[in-house]
Design a protein around this motif. Structure first.
Motif, short mmCIF file in Angstrom:
data_model
loop_
_atom_site.label_atom_id
_atom_site.label_comp_id
_atom_site.label_asym_id
_atom_site.label_seq_id
_atom_site.Cartn_x
_atom_site.Cartn_y
_atom_site.Cartn_z
N ALA A 53 0.84 -1.20 0.00
CA ALA A 53 0.00 0.00 0.00
C ALA A 53 0.87 1.25 0.00
N CYS A 54 1.94 1.19 0.77
CA CYS A 54 2.86 2.32 0.86
C CYS A 54 3.57 2.56 -0.48
N ALA A 55 4.03 1.46 -1.08
CA ALA A 55 4.75 1.58 -2.35
C ALA A 55 3.83 2.11 -3.45
N LEU A 56 2.58 1.64 -3.48
CA LEU A 56 1.64 2.11 -4.50
C LEU A 56 1.27 3.57 -4.24
N GLY A 57 1.05 3.88 -2.95
CA GLY A 57 0.65 5.24 -2.59
C GLY A 57 1.73 6.27 -2.89
N LYS A 58 2.99 5.85 -2.80
CA LYS A 58 4.08 6.81 -3.02
C LYS A 58 4.47 6.95 -4.47
N ASN A 59 3.97 6.06 -5.32
CA ASN A 59 4.38 6.08 -6.71
C ASN A 59 3.69 7.23 -7.44
N SER A 60 4.49 8.05 -8.09
CA SER A 60 3.92 9.25 -8.74
C SER A 60 2.91 8.87 -9.82
N LEU A 61 3.09 7.70 -10.43
CA LEU A 61 2.19 7.30 -11.50
C LEU A 61 0.83 6.87 -10.99
N LYS A 96 16.04 -4.16 2.18
CA LYS A 96 16.50 -2.88 2.75
C LYS A 96 16.40 -1.77 1.71
N SER A 97 16.79 -2.08 0.47
CA SER A 97 16.77 -1.01 -0.53
C SER A 97 15.32 -0.61 -0.86
N LEU A 98 14.41 -1.59 -0.84
CA LEU A 98 12.99 -1.25 -1.02
C LEU A 98 12.52 -0.34 0.11
N MET A 99 12.85 -0.73 1.34
CA MET A 99 12.42 0.05 2.51
C MET A 99 13.05 1.44 2.51
N SER A 100 14.29 1.52 2.07
CA SER A 100 14.95 2.83 2.02
C SER A 100 14.28 3.71 0.98
N SER A 101 13.94 3.12 -0.17
CA SER A 101 13.33 3.94 -1.22
C SER A 101 11.96 4.43 -0.79
N LEU A 102 11.30 3.70 0.10
CA LEU A 102 9.99 4.14 0.59
C LEU A 102 10.11 4.97 1.86
N LYS A 103 11.35 5.24 2.27
CA LYS A 103 11.65 6.03 3.48
C LYS A 103 11.12 5.37 4.75
N ILE A 104 10.98 4.07 4.73
CA ILE A 104 10.55 3.33 5.91
C ILE A 104 11.76 2.98 6.77
N TRP A 105 12.87 2.75 6.09
CA TRP A 105 14.06 2.25 6.78
C TRP A 105 14.53 3.19 7.88
N ARG A 106 14.38 4.50 7.63
CA ARG A 106 14.87 5.47 8.64
C ARG A 106 14.13 5.30 9.97
N HIS A 107 12.83 4.93 9.91
CA HIS A 107 12.09 4.72 11.17
C HIS A 107 12.63 3.50 11.91
N LEU A 151 8.75 -3.35 12.48
CA LEU A 151 8.75 -3.10 11.04
C LEU A 151 7.37 -2.66 10.57
N LEU A 152 6.35 -3.36 11.07
CA LEU A 152 4.98 -3.02 10.69
C LEU A 152 4.65 -1.59 11.13
N HIS A 153 5.11 -1.24 12.32
CA HIS A 153 4.87 0.11 12.82
C HIS A 153 5.56 1.15 11.92
N ALA A 154 6.79 0.84 11.52
CA ALA A 154 7.54 1.76 10.66
C ALA A 154 6.81 1.95 9.33
N VAL A 155 6.31 0.84 8.76
CA VAL A 155 5.58 0.93 7.49
C VAL A 155 4.33 1.77 7.68
N ASN A 156 3.60 1.52 8.79
CA ASN A 156 2.37 2.25 9.03
C ASN A 156 2.61 3.74 9.27
N THR A 157 3.72 4.05 9.93
CA THR A 157 4.06 5.46 10.15
C THR A 157 4.15 6.18 8.81
N GLU A 158 4.80 5.54 7.86
CA GLU A 158 4.99 6.15 6.55
C GLU A 158 3.68 6.14 5.77
#
Lengths: 470, 281
Positions: A53-61, A96-107, A151-158
């Motif tokens: 959901a996060c990845a789809l929501g963040k995609n500009s397209l 990790k690279s997926l999570m970083s690109s979605l800015k989840i990793w920082r959380h 991890l789930l919390h980090a995803v939900n935060t974003e």
């Protein structure tokens, strides 16, 4: 000729009208009161579903698409507790690279995670051992141990941040029924999701992220290949006897199944111990002190060995030494366990599952809904995140090329690209499980020589690592 | 029945036995004088008659529908380069594109869908009607292409250096005067604009696989769609484009997997090829 053309035209318009009508009837029919129509509905708000959901929501397209995430459990407030949760995952570099690109990793980084830099896997029935060292293989950490709920919390935060506007989340969603779209080439119908509280949602693309017992997969009616391993995985949070720089993942193959320790911090590790169901039931009944003794036994105890295997192994290592290759003699000693975190012991059943199709018209499966593996290689959730990455890419490609998100050729690309990665991984993990639950001397010998040789040959080792991290 | 057999025999003979007159229209200097039009009447008649099912995804134009999956990206990426994060659903917004020989509008609608201002032209009135009708009925398509029944050389009269992109996909093999055709296509293009062609190559492989097998044995393509001696090679195309002040940027081979109904770019230009060129300032 003219008549035929007119008939054709007439037919074409009626088809169109019918398509419009069918939407209308959906809205007016009392029995099926469609509450809302979405472009994408994701069923299941676990780690994989939320990340998607996060990845789809963040995609500009996809900013113009309406997305709904249905999660069965209520919205829980998460608080970082001093004691680690007993459910952890090892995330590879790809995740990790997926999570970083979605800015989840920082959380996650801000809270806590532990890198794995070394990995030692050894056999209880022989001296065979394999050692992975992150620095000479990847120039980066092998994996990261993160708690599931963190991890789930980090995803939900974003996901709930202000940057994502087109994703709605329904918590406590109880789905009673799916009616999937029928694509007969002329009238494309919608997928209908019925809830137990009477709400009905419609969508173009339904994504099943609802775990190994996926109801979406059942509604698709696809063939599902599965078996139980008659094994349970026992998890617990362990307190180690000594404090050290704890960055090694340990795994020992016992004749009953592998025991693995994943580092959490300098004095704590997480246990994943797979074993036959009867053994698991017995271990769950032990007191915590007795259980700790059982773990230490499993890590340290000498198992009876075959003389022949011993002889062949020492012959092999002498040859490896002569050739200047690592002979596996330089082993590290695993830590010993002092105690377990109170009440952290739990068990879950292990199984294999493979959905022959990942897609149907207007439907796609991700994560455990499509594939389930034995946890011995820590691959399960990473495969799911790989699905997320590929599905997002193919859907955005479809839109960028002017196609509908439900267009079959893009969904097929998703399916074949994922199956090409997932199925070999699943088969390899299953084969390892079978290979190591046999203790016949010839089998033990073959696998020991194989492991020893793999350890000695750098290119093979690198190949394994690169498959497991992508 | 006998008639069909006779017709088929004629096509066979024509396609297989005819020795290729090395594209008369390209090499001969007189060609432009004798045929100052790109139209070939029997080609138009042939296409006008097979049009009932133009928009049926599994009909005779099936391969053209699935071909969009590679020609739309080719045209899109040829006209617009955009960083990965900034992609939008309408990358071709504000780009004026001419689809020469648009037929039933399969490619025109696909390009309009990603934002382009498409003008589709075709010499067949019948096909233009079909294209027009389909785009009006397609409620999901808001940005509708404009269709005109004309030839490219006529269109040039009032659209000199007007378009950002010109596309002629699977068209030049049906054109009589190829030199005039390319000259006119380049004429309507703005300096700096890009022009795209896809067409079968004139090779024995195309003659056997692309014409004999796929038209007469497998029925993937309607019978009589292609004629061997009307085809052009990548070299001839490049030559004609360079002569019209264009710089050829890339030539890809194309391959059609008819079992999966899927197109792909390949190295070998033996069967079909796509060519992209930029009009110089």
């Amino acid at each position: 000729m003219l008549l035929r053309k007119n008939v054709h035209r007439l037919l074409a318009t009626t088809f169109n009208n019918r398509a419009i009508l069918s939407v209308r009837t959906l809205c007016t029919n009392k029995e099926e009161n469609v509450k809302d129509k979405y472009d994408i509905i994701i069923a299941g708000g676990g780690m994989v579903g939320c990340t998607l959901a996060c990845a789809l929501g963040k995609n500009s397209l996809m900013s113009h698409l309406k997305i709904l995430l249905l999660e069965g459990s209520p919205n829980q407030n998460y608080q970082l507790k001093p004691e680690y949760s007993n459910r952890v995952v090892a995330l590879n570099q790809n995740t990790k690279s997926l999570m970083s690109s979605l800015k989840i990793w920082r959380h996650v980084e801000k809270a806590r995670l532990q890198p794995i830099r070394y990995m030692q896997v050894w056999d209880a029935c022989s001296d065979a051992l394999i050692l992975f060292n992150s620095s000479d293989i990847l120039d980066d950490d092998i994996a990261y141990v993160v708690e599931n709920d963190l991890l789930l919390h980090a995803v939900n935060t974003e996901l709930t941040s202000s940057k994502i506007r087109n994703v709605q989340i329904v918590y406590g969603a109880k789905i009673s029924d799916y009616r999937l779209s029928k694509d007969d080439g002329k009238i494309a119908t919608h997928n209908i999701v019925k809830m137990t509280n009477g709400d009905v949602y419609a969508c173009d693309l339904l994504i099943g992220a609802d775990g190994a017992n996926s109801a979406v997969r059942k509604a698709m009616g696809v063939q599902y290949l599965s078996w139980n391993y008659d094994q349970m995985g026992i998890v617990a949070t362990l307190h180690l006897a000594e404090e050290s720089e704890n960055v090694t993942a340990w795994q020992r193959w016992l004749p009953t199944g592998p025991i693995a320790l994943l580092p959490l911090d300098n004095s704590r590790s997480s246990l994943v111990w797979s074993m036959w169901q009867d053994d698991a039931k017995r271990l769950l009944k032990l007191t915590e002190e007795e259980f700790v003794d059982a773990i230490n036994d499993a890590l340290w105890k000498q198992y009876p060995r075959s003389k022949g295997v011993e002889a062949c192994m020492s012959w092999m290592s002498s040859w490896l030494k002569r050739a200047g290759l690592p002979d596996g003699a330089s082993r590290q000693l695993p830590p010993s366990v002092r105690s377990i975190a109170v009440g952290s012991r739990a068990a879950f059943p292990l199984g294999f599952g493979h959905s022959v199709r990942y897609i149907a018209p207007g439907v796609a499966l991700v994560g455990d809904a499509a594939h389930r593996v034995h946890p011995l290689a820590g691959q399960g959730v990473n495969l799911g995140f790989g699905d997320v990455k590929d599905l997002t890419e193919f859907l955005s490609d479809a839109i960028y090329t002017g196609y509908e998100i439900t267009h079959h050729s893009w969904l097929e690309k998703y399916e074949s690209s994922r199956q090409r990665h997932n199925v070999p991984t699943q088969i390899a993990v299953d084969a390892l499980h079978r290979l190591y639950t046999i203790d016949l001397p010839p089998v033990v010998l073959a696998r020991s020589l194989g492991l020893q040789l793999t350890n000695a040959l750098y290119p093979i080792k690198k190949l394994i690592m690169s498959h497991a991290t992508t | 029945m006998a008639q069909i057999r006779k017709l088929m025999k004629n096509h066979w003979l024509k396609n297989v036995i005819d020795t290729p007159v090395l594209s008369k229209s390209i090499t001969s200097a007189n060609a432009a004088k004798t045929e100052n039009s790109t139209i070939k009447e029997d080609e138009i008649k042939m296409f006008s008659n097979q049009n009932e099912d133009w928009w049926n995804l599994n009909g005779p134009a099936k391969a053209l529908h699935s071909m969009n999956a590679i020609r739309v990206p080719l045209i899109r990426d040829g006209l617009v380069q955009c960083p990965y994060e900034d992609r939008t659903p309408t990358p071709l917004k504000d780009k004026k594109i001419l689809d020469v020989g648009c037929g039933g509008g399969i490619l025109s609608e696909a390009l309009a869908k990603i934002g382009a201002e498409v003008t589709g032209i075709d010499a067949s009135r019948n096909l233009i009607d079909i294209a027009q009708e389909h785009c009006q009925e397609n409620i999901k398509l808001i940005n509708k292409p404009k269709y005109v029944c004309t030839t490219v050389e006529e269109h040039l009269n009032d659209h000199n250096e007007y378009y950002d992109g010109v596309v002629a996909s699977e068209v030049i093999e049906h054109v009589a005067n190829k030199e005039l055709f390319i000259k006119s296509c380049v004429g309507v293009l703005k300096p700096g604009g890009r022009i795209f062609f896809t067409t079968p190559n004139r090779t024995r492989a195309t003659q056997i696989l692309g014409i004999c097998i796929s038209e007469y044995v497998l029925n993937i393509v309607p019978k009589g769609t292609h004629h061997y001696d009307m085809l052009v090679t990548p070299n001839e195309m490049s030559f004609l484009l360079e002569r019209n002040n264009c710089h050829v940027e890339l030539i890809y081979g194309l391959f059609y997997n008819f079992l999966q109904n899927r197109w792909s770019f390949v190295n070998s230009q033996m069967l079909l090829f796509a060519i992209q060129a930029q009009k110089l300032e």
